[in-house]
Design a protein around this motif. Structure first.
Motif, PDB file in Angstrom:
ATOM      1  N   LEU A   1      -6.181  -0.579 -12.607  1.00  0.00           N
ATOM      2  CA  LEU A   1      -4.987   0.118 -12.162  1.00  0.00           C
ATOM      3  C   LEU A   1      -5.380   0.993 -10.987  1.00  0.00           C
ATOM      4  O   LEU A   1      -6.362   1.749 -11.069  1.00  0.00           O
ATOM      5  CB  LEU A   1      -4.409   0.972 -13.294  1.00  0.00           C
ATOM      6  N   ALA A   2      -4.650   0.900  -9.893  1.00  0.00           N
ATOM      7  CA  ALA A   2      -4.922   1.713  -8.705  1.00  0.00           C
ATOM      8  C   ALA A   2      -3.601   2.187  -8.120  1.00  0.00           C
ATOM      9  O   ALA A   2      -2.642   1.414  -8.056  1.00  0.00           O
ATOM     10  CB  ALA A   2      -5.706   0.921  -7.667  1.00  0.00           C
ATOM     11  N   VAL A   3      -3.553   3.438  -7.715  1.00  0.00           N
ATOM     12  CA  VAL A   3      -2.322   4.025  -7.181  1.00  0.00           C
ATOM     13  C   VAL A   3      -2.649   4.816  -5.925  1.00  0.00           C
ATOM     14  O   VAL A   3      -3.630   5.572  -5.871  1.00  0.00           O
ATOM     15  CB  VAL A   3      -1.649   4.959  -8.214  1.00  0.00           C
ATOM     16  N   ALA A   4      -1.816   4.630  -4.913  1.00  0.00           N
ATOM     17  CA  ALA A   4      -1.918   5.427  -3.684  1.00  0.00           C
ATOM     18  C   ALA A   4      -0.508   5.767  -3.235  1.00  0.00           C
ATOM     19  O   ALA A   4       0.439   5.022  -3.519  1.00  0.00           O
ATOM     20  CB  ALA A   4      -2.651   4.657  -2.591  1.00  0.00           C
ATOM     21  N   ASN A   5      -0.368   6.895  -2.537  1.00  0.00           N
ATOM     22  CA  ASN A   5       0.960   7.220  -2.010  1.00  0.00           C
ATOM     23  C   ASN A   5       0.862   8.002  -0.712  1.00  0.00           C
ATOM     24  O   ASN A   5      -0.229   8.350  -0.250  1.00  0.00           O
ATOM     25  CB  ASN A   5       1.812   7.965  -3.059  1.00  0.00           C
ATOM     26  N   SER A   6       2.015   8.272  -0.133  1.00  0.00           N
ATOM     27  CA  SER A   6       2.091   8.928   1.172  1.00  0.00           C
ATOM     28  C   SER A   6       1.633  10.373   1.135  1.00  0.00           C
ATOM     29  O   SER A   6       1.406  10.983   2.197  1.00  0.00           O
ATOM     30  CB  SER A   6       3.531   8.872   1.698  1.00  0.00           C
ATOM     31  N   ARG A   7       1.500  10.948  -0.054  1.00  0.00           N
ATOM     32  CA  ARG A   7       1.074  12.335  -0.176  1.00  0.00           C
ATOM     33  C   ARG A   7      -0.440  12.469  -0.352  1.00  0.00           C
ATOM     34  O   ARG A   7      -0.943  13.547  -0.643  1.00  0.00           O
ATOM     35  CB  ARG A   7       1.803  13.008  -1.338  1.00  0.00           C
ATOM     36  N   GLY A   8      -1.139  11.374  -0.207  1.00  0.00           N
ATOM     37  CA  GLY A   8      -2.589  11.421  -0.269  1.00  0.00           C
ATOM     38  C   GLY A   8      -3.185  11.049  -1.616  1.00  0.00           C
ATOM     39  O   GLY A   8      -4.405  11.100  -1.795  1.00  0.00           O
ATOM     40  N   MET A   9      -2.342  10.671  -2.576  1.00  0.00           N
ATOM     41  CA  MET A   9      -2.860  10.218  -3.863  1.00  0.00           C
ATOM     42  C   MET A   9      -3.664   8.939  -3.667  1.00  0.00           C
ATOM     43  O   MET A   9      -3.239   8.017  -2.958  1.00  0.00           O
ATOM     44  CB  MET A   9      -1.700   9.951  -4.829  1.00  0.00           C
ATOM     45  N   ARG A  10      -4.822   8.855  -4.320  1.00  0.00           N
ATOM     46  CA  ARG A  10      -5.626   7.633  -4.246  1.00  0.00           C
ATOM     47  C   ARG A  10      -6.573   7.632  -5.446  1.00  0.00           C
ATOM     48  O   ARG A  10      -7.588   8.314  -5.443  1.00  0.00           O
ATOM     49  CB  ARG A  10      -6.425   7.571  -2.941  1.00  0.00           C
ATOM     50  N   ASN A  11      -6.233   6.898  -6.498  1.00  0.00           N
ATOM     51  CA  ASN A  11      -7.075   6.789  -7.684  1.00  0.00           C
ATOM     52  C   ASN A  11      -7.101   5.358  -8.176  1.00  0.00           C
ATOM     53  O   ASN A  11      -6.106   4.624  -8.050  1.00  0.00           O
ATOM     54  CB  ASN A  11      -6.561   7.702  -8.811  1.00  0.00           C
ATOM     55  N   VAL A  12      -8.235   4.970  -8.757  1.00  0.00           N
ATOM     56  CA  VAL A  12      -8.398   3.616  -9.282  1.00  0.00           C
ATOM     57  C   VAL A  12      -9.291   3.670 -10.520  1.00  0.00           C
ATOM     58  O   VAL A  12     -10.210   4.495 -10.602  1.00  0.00           O
ATOM     59  CB  VAL A  12      -8.993   2.660  -8.215  1.00  0.00           C
ATOM     60  N   HIS A  13      -9.017   2.809 -11.491  1.00  0.00           N
ATOM     61  CA  HIS A  13      -9.829   2.768 -12.691  1.00  0.00           C
ATOM     62  C   HIS A  13      -9.761   1.364 -13.293  1.00  0.00           C
ATOM     63  O   HIS A  13      -8.705   0.738 -13.314  1.00  0.00           O
ATOM     64  CB  HIS A  13      -9.332   3.794 -13.714  1.00  0.00           C
ATOM     65  N   THR A  14     -10.909   0.882 -13.791  1.00  0.00           N
ATOM     66  CA  THR A  14     -10.997  -0.432 -14.421  1.00  0.00           C
ATOM     67  C   THR A  14     -11.517  -0.276 -15.848  1.00  0.00           C
ATOM     68  O   THR A  14     -12.474   0.460 -16.087  1.00  0.00           O
ATOM     69  CB  THR A  14     -11.937  -1.363 -13.633  1.00  0.00           C
ATOM     70  N   VAL A  15     -10.879  -0.964 -16.780  1.00  0.00           N
ATOM     71  CA  VAL A  15     -11.259  -0.863 -18.189  1.00  0.00           C
ATOM     72  C   VAL A  15     -11.330  -2.259 -18.800  1.00  0.00           C
ATOM     73  O   VAL A  15     -10.806  -3.231 -18.246  1.00  0.00           O
ATOM     74  CB  VAL A  15     -10.250  -0.010 -18.987  1.00  0.00           C
TER      75      VAL A  15
END
Length: 457
Positions: free
Chosen positions: A159-173
Motif C-alpha cells: 500500500l502506498a499513498v501520496a498527495n499534493s500536500r506532501g504525503m508520501r508513505n509506503v508499506h509492504t506486508v
C-alpha cells in the motif's frame, strides 16, 4: 524489498511522483495497491484447486472546493494514468460540494520499520509448500476417518499513498492462513485455523489435529434447552465478537452519529477487560499506514472496562479537532474509520481450569452467521459451529447441537469470570479484521434455541 510483480520501492515512488504531477487544477491523492495472492484449496480430503493472481491498481482522488472526484485504473502507463485522471476530473466537475467530506491528509512520514510485517519466506511460498501443508491436514483427518476441506493461502500486499500536500508513505506486508473444517458425514464437525505474517509459524499437522479432535468429539450431539448459561468461548469465538464490535462501535463516525455502544468515559464492560488497536504490534498482523497514508497509532479503545477512545480518519478527526489515528478507509466512504488490528489483554487462567465450578454450561469453539441486532447496545445474534459442548460439574460431558444466541456483548463482557493466559491471532473470514485474543469464561450468555438441521456441521 521487492513488491510482487516487480514493483520495488523506487518504481512505486516514481509512479506516485508522476501521478501526483498530473493534477494541475485540484488537489490530488493517489493510492497505489498491489496484491499477489495464492490459494491451495482442498475438499473431500483431496487438493482440487491451486490459484494465484496479482494486480496493481492506482486510485485517484481529486478534491477542489469541497467537491470530490474519484477514479481508478490498473493500467499504469502514462496513457492509462491520464485517462483515469480525466475520469476523476469529469466526476469532480459534476460533484455536489460536501463541507463534511474528507480533506487530504497532511504530510506525516511513517517511522515504522520498512520490514515490519514482511516475511520473505511467505512472499516466496510456492504451491508445493502449500500442498504439503494441505496434505498434513488431510492426513490428520484421514487418521480420524473424517472428511477434510479448507484452504492454505499466502499473500503479499503493498500500500502506498501520496498527495499534493506532501504525503508520501509506503508499506509492504505478508500473511499466510490455513483453515480447515472436518466432518464425519453425520453432522459432527470441527474447525481450526492458523494465521501469521510468517508461513513458518504455521504448523499444518497441529491445525489438522485440532480440527480432527473437535469433530471426533462432536458425534451424537444432543439438544440443549434454550436459556442463559455460563460459557467458555474459545479464541475463535472471542475474535468474531470483537470483529463485530469494531464494525458497530469502535469508529469515531459511529459515535458521532449516535449509534455506538462506546459511551466515552463510562464503564461499559467489566474492570478486567482491556481492548486496543495497534497496527504496529508485530504480534498481530502489522500494517504501518492507512488508506489515506496516515501512520497508524495505537488506540486504547477500552481500558479496565471504561470506554476510552475510538479510531479516527482524517474526516472525523477534523470535525473532532483531533489528529487522525491512522484508521482511514479509501475516502470518500460511508463506513468511516475502522479498527483492523485488535488486541484483548490476557488473564491468568488455562482454558481447562476455566471449567472448574461450572455446574451446567456451554463450551463454544466459534460463531458464524453473526448479525447486528442493536448497534447502540452492542446486541449481536448468530450461531455456534464446529464444536459446541455441554459442561457439567466442571467438565465437558457431551456434544450438543449448534445453538442460536442473542446477547449484548458489552453486557456479556461485564460478567467475565476468567480470562485465558494465552492469546491467539485469529483472522476474520470475510472482513479483513484480525484480532489477538484470549479465551473467556462468561457468567451469562443467552441461547434462544438450537439451529435448524441444515445449519449443523
Amino acid at each position: 524489498m521487492v513488491g510482487t510483480g516487480g514493483w520495488d520501492r523506487a518504481a512505486v515512488d516514481s509512479l506516485l511522483t508522476h501521478a501526483v504531477s498530473l493534477a494541475t487544477d485540484a488537489e490530488a491523492e493517489v493510492l497505489f495497491s498491489e496484491r499477489s495472492a495464492a490459494l491451495t484449496r482442498f475438499a473431500n480430503s483431496r487438493i482440487h484447486q491451486n490459484v494465484a493472481g496479482r494486480d496493481a491498481t492506482l486510485r485517484i482522488r481529486l478534491v477542489q472546493d469541497a467537491r470530490t472526484g474519484v477514479a481508478s485504473t490498473n493500467r499504469l502507463d502514462d496513457e492509462g494514468l491520464r485517462e483515469a485522471f480525466a475520469r476523476a476530473s469529469a466526476t469532480l466537475a459534476l460533484a455536489t460540494p460536501n463541507p463534511q467530506g474528507a480533506p487530504l491528509a497532511a504530510a506525516n512520514p511513517s517511522t515504522a520499520d520498512a520490514e515490519l510485517g514482511f516475511v520473505a519466506a511467505t512472499a516466496r511460498a510456492d504451491p508445493e509448500q502449500r500442498a504439503a501443508g494441505a496434505q498434513a491436514v488431510i492426513a490428520a483427518g484421514d487418521a480420524a476417518h473424517l472428511e477434510s476441506s479448507g484452504a492454505f493461502s499466502t499473500e503479499t500486499a503493498t500500500l502506498a499513498v501520496a498527495n499534493s500536500r506532501g504525503m508520501r508513505n509506503v508499506h509492504t506486508v505478508t500473511q499466510a492462513k490455513l483453515l480447515t473444517v472436518m466432518m464425519d458425514g453425520n453432522g459432527a464437525s470441527g474447525y481450526a485455523q492458523a494465521f501469521a505474517p510468517d508461513i513458518r509459524a504455521i504448523d499444518p499437522a497441529a491445525v489438522g489435529e485440532e480440527a480432527a479432535d473437535k469433530a471426533s468429539r462432536s458425534t451424537d450431539a444432543v439438544d440443549l434447552e434454550p436459556g442463559e448459561y455460563p460459557v467458555i468461548l474459545e479464541e475463535y469465538a472471542v475474535a468474531t465478537l470483537l470483529e463485530y464490535l469494531s464494525w458497530v462501535g469502535f469508529s469515531a463516525l459511529a459515535v458521532e452519529e449516535g449509534r455506538s455502544f462506546m459511551d466515552l468515559g463510562e464503564q461499559i464492560m467489566g474492570p478486567n477487560v482491556s481492548i486496543w488497536d495497534d497496527g504496529l504490534d508485530p504480534h498481530g498482523l502489522p500494517t504501518a499506514i492507512d488508506y489515506e497514508g496516515v501512520p497508524k497509532q495505537r488506540v486504547d479503545l477500552i481500558t479496565n472496562g471504561v470506554a476510552h477512545a475510538v479510531v479516527h480518519d482524517t474526516a472525523t478527526a477534523g470535525r473532532a479537532g483531533m489528529a487522525s489515528t491512522g484508521h482511514g478507509l479509501p475516502a470518500p466512504n460511508a463506513f468511516g474509520p475502522m479498527a483492523w488490528n485488535l488486541f484483548m489483554s490476557p488473564g491468568s487462567s488455562a482454558k481447562e481450569v476455566m471449567l472448574a465450578g461450572i455446574q451446567r454450561g456451554v463450551w463454544v469453539t466459534r460463531f458464524h452467521y453473526v448479525n447486528i441486532v442493536h448497534a447502540k447496545r452492542g446486541i449481536l445474534t448468530g450461531m455456534t459451529k464446529d464444536g459446541t459442548f455441554l459442561i457439567e460439574d466442571g467438565r465437558i460431558t457431551r456434544p450438543i447441537r449448534n445453538l442460536r444466541f442473542s446477547k449484548s456483548i458489552p453486557e456479556a463482557f461485564s460478567g467475565i469470570e476468567a480470562i485465558g493466559s494465552e492469546t491467539r491471532l485469529v483472522a476474520a473470514e470475510y472482513s479483513g479484521i484480525n484480532a489477538r485474543v484470549p479465551a473467556l469464561r462468561l457468567a451469562k450468555f443467552a441461547f434462544t434455541g438450537a439451529t435448524g438441521a441444515e445449519a449443523q456441521g
